[in-house]
Scaffold this active site. Structure first.
Site, PDB file in Angstrom:
ATOM      1  N   HIS A 238       0.826  -0.779   0.156  1.00  0.00           N
ATOM      2  CA  HIS A 238      -0.017  -0.130   0.253  1.00  0.00           C
ATOM      3  C   HIS A 238       1.169   1.316   0.016  1.00  0.00           C
ATOM      4  CE1 HIS A 238      -2.822   2.639   1.726  1.00  0.00           C
ATOM      5  NE2 HIS A 238      -3.658   1.923   1.289  1.00  0.00           N
ATOM      6  N   ARG A 260      -4.850  10.224  -1.616  1.00  0.00           N
ATOM      7  CA  ARG A 260      -4.399  10.377  -2.561  1.00  0.00           C
ATOM      8  C   ARG A 260      -6.006  10.559  -3.819  1.00  0.00           C
ATOM      9  NH1 ARG A 260      -2.564   5.867  -4.446  1.00  0.00           N
ATOM     10  NH2 ARG A 260      -2.823   4.955  -3.115  1.00  0.00           N
TER      11      ARG A 260
END
Ligand SMILES: Cc1cc2nc3c(=O)[nH]c(=O)nc-3n(C[C@H](O)[C@H](O)[C@H](O)COP(=O)(O)OP(=O)(O)OC[C@H]3O[C@@H](n4cnc5c(N)ncnc54)[C@H](O)[C@@H]3O)c2cc1C
Length: 573
Positions: A238, A260
């Protein structure tokens, strides 16, 4: 010596989504069965299903379809998933989410019109992730645990499985050897069927997200039992693990993907945004791609004070960030970072093992009487797991295993455990009490470092070979590192020793498979073989321990439903 022997019809190892669903389904199929859930932690309080933040992928909306979910899973997995397993995942996820809501009592977020709210997750062509805020796993596990507690299902908690024990002829599973962690005594539980659901978990990397109770014990036991594992080279990282120094376990924990998604920037040590030069989607590219770009920047030496990078959200407005990401802002503040207005140090973090024990769609394995489900099982996700498909995988296949095992045990008898195998397993657990007392911490640090540097996000032949020889040396040194004997109740140093043993053995399987795969695909990137090669020739790597040596072979992927270049989507055809 074995202090206690117990018999049960059905033995389930692990109490995550897979283990608890299996217990409930087996009980529903036949309430007269003796069902035992044995777990390293406390039932309902351990494992990663509880940690699920984002949610659960399922094609519920009218405009969505199981074909679309299936195609996203296959394309996300870079054509490596077993298509029959992936099909089972997407079709049965619908039943499981209904069961979770309507029978087990989960409350998921809803739209104003009463329909279940489904949010966007990376790699999907439709917003299909069902959730309960960002605490979806707690909702699921709490409701499952309550239902298990309410039924006549036996619980062995803080009961650590250490070896799968076969019958005398080696032709079937007879039971499992355990350490009762509360007393330090050994117990043998015999069962007509055993479910391996210990949840994998790549905790051998310097930075990792899974819960501390997960140390790949199930995979190591499966290897030692001679079972074939597949896709072990596929380790998902991740991109945004929190990096808050070595003194806190918060380092490595996930800062959610939504940061993000919402427009957050990743910056290098010089505070420059770098993602646009790697990919047109910049920070919104897929997990594997962003992790690789981050690792490349870090290797260039442009890093934050703790050796990582930064995420920056302030350009989106302090109030907005504080409102939309309250939990993340608080988590960062706990570690001295201001997410809403400043910079937060981040690093890619090992999150999920796509690889696991080979299994059939009914959860059976090569070993008669042994079943597998959840993150211990390989083949559903191929080269990459979509966010939201992890908890769907564990609940779907846990339920399948429960149904199938309940039927299976009707025709089976308990088997006598092979006494020599029990003795071998006991002596291997006793080994640290026979060696000179030493310190485990430096061995753990070396394991973290070698896996992160040489078997991590970017790999090559020389690095993998050197990693394998370091892992072999580590295994030998671990064997010679003793633990003080005495009171064995909650002897955590002993359990650390056993944890390290499982992690080193599984790490060797990851490194060996990564060396065998001479192409790059999804989570596996070889700097010396950067090309993916033709998708129609896709193969997976099978790993098996034979006479103490790890062997790998390749097997073609069977395109049973769709071939590369084709789609099941009618509107796209
Ligand atoms: C921080 C985080 C966030 C995540 N978010 C998402 C998400 O949003 N969506 C999604 O789909 N997936 C997510 N995942 C992945 C998901 O959590 C896992 O894929 C899934 O929960 C695994 O379920 P499981 O039942 O296989 O294992 P787990 O839930 O991990 O359970 C494993 C069980 O096995 C037990 N165990 C381990 N070793 C032994 C042993 N030797 N003997 C006995 N018992 C043992 C453990 O104590 C535990 O009870 C996330 C993972 C993490 C770490």
């Amino acid at each position: 010596m074995v202090h206690q022997t117990l018999d049960t019809d059905l033995l389930i190892l692990g109490s995550g989504g897979a283990g608890l669903f299996a217990a409930l389904h087996a009980h529903k199929a036949d309430p007269s069965l003796s069902i035992t859930v044995a777990v390293k932690g406390l039932l309902g309080k351990c494992g990663c299903t509880r940690m699920v933040q984002g949610g659960y992928n399922v094609a519920l909306a009218k405009e969505d379809s199981i074909e679309r979910h299936f195609m996203d899973t296959i394309e996300g997995g870079k054509w490596l998933p077993d298509q029959d397993l992936a099909w089972k995942l997407v079709t049965l996820a619908i039943e499981r989410i209904r069961e979770l809501e309507n029978e087990l009592g989960c409350f998921f977020d809803r739209n104003p019109d009463g329909t279940v709210h489904q949010k966007a997750f990376a790699g999907q062509t439709f917003d299909r992730t069902v959730h309960k805020g960002d605490l979806t796993g707690i909702e699921i596990i709490n409701r499952l645990a309550e239902q298990v507690w309410a039924r006549k299902i036996n619980r062995l908690e803080e009961f650590r499985a250490v070896e799968l024990i076969k019958n005398k002829t080696n032709s079937a599973i007879a039971g499992v050897l355990f350490i009762d962690m509360r007393t330090g005594e050994y117990a043998l539980v015999r069962a007509k069927a055993v479910l391996l659901a210990t949840g994998g978990g790549p905790t051998m990397y310097k930075y990792h997200t899974p819960s501390g109770d997960k140390t790949c014990d199930g995979l190591a036991m499966a290897l030692r039992a001679g079972l074939p594992l597949r896709d072990m080279e596929m380790v998902q990282f991740h991109p945004t693990g929190l990096l808050a120094g070595t003194q806190t376990r918060m380092t490595g924990t996930v800062l959610e993907e939504g940061l993000r998604g919402a427009g957050g920037y990743l910056l290098n040590g010089a505070k420059e945004r770098f993602m646009p030069k790697y990919d047109a989607k910049a920070e919104r590219a897929t997990r594997d791609f962003v992790s690789r770009a981050m690792f490349t920047e870090m290797r260039r030496g442009s890093t934050s004070p703790n050796g990582g990078l930064f995420i920056s959200m302030s350009h989106l407005g302090r109030e907005k960030v504080a409102r939309d990401f309250k939990g993340m802002v608080e988590r960062c503040a706990d570690c001295g970072f201001d997410l809403a207005g400043g910079l937060v140090e981040v690093v890619p973090t090992a999150h999920y093992l796509m690889g696991g024990v080979e299994f059939a769609p009914d959860c059976s394995t090569e070993l008669r009487g042994l079943f597998v489900a959840g993150e211990d099982a390989g083949g559903v996700h191929g080269a990459n797991r979509l966010g939201g498909n992890g908890v769907a995988n564990s609940t779907v296949f846990g339920a399948v295993a429960g149904d199938v095992m309940a039927e299976w045990v009707r025709k089976e008898d308990l088997k006598e455990a092979d006494a020599a195998s029990v003795e071998n397993a006991l002596s291997s657990c006793e080994a640290p009490f026979k060696a000179n007392t030493g310190t485990l911490e430096p061995l753990r640090e070396r394991l973290y470092e070698v896996m992160w540097q040489k078997v991590g996000i970017i790999r090559d032949d020389a690095g993998l070979r050197s990693a394998l020889s370091e892992l072999n040396a580590l295994e030998e040194e671990l064997q010679g590192t003793g633990v003080a004997d005495g009171n064995r109740a909650f002897n955590l140093t002993w359990h650390d020793w056993l944890n390290l043993k499982s992690l080193v053995q599984t790490s060797r399987a990851i490194a060996t498979a990564a060396l065998a795969r001479t192409d790059s695909r999804g989570a596996h990137f070889r700097e010396d073989y950067p090309e993916t090669g033709p998708l129609e020739d896709s193969f997976f790597i099978r790993s098996r321990l034979k006479d103490g040596k790890l062997e790998t072979s390749t097997r073609p992927v069977a395109f049973t439903r769709v071939k590369p270049g084709q789609t099941l989507l009618k509107d796209a055809a």
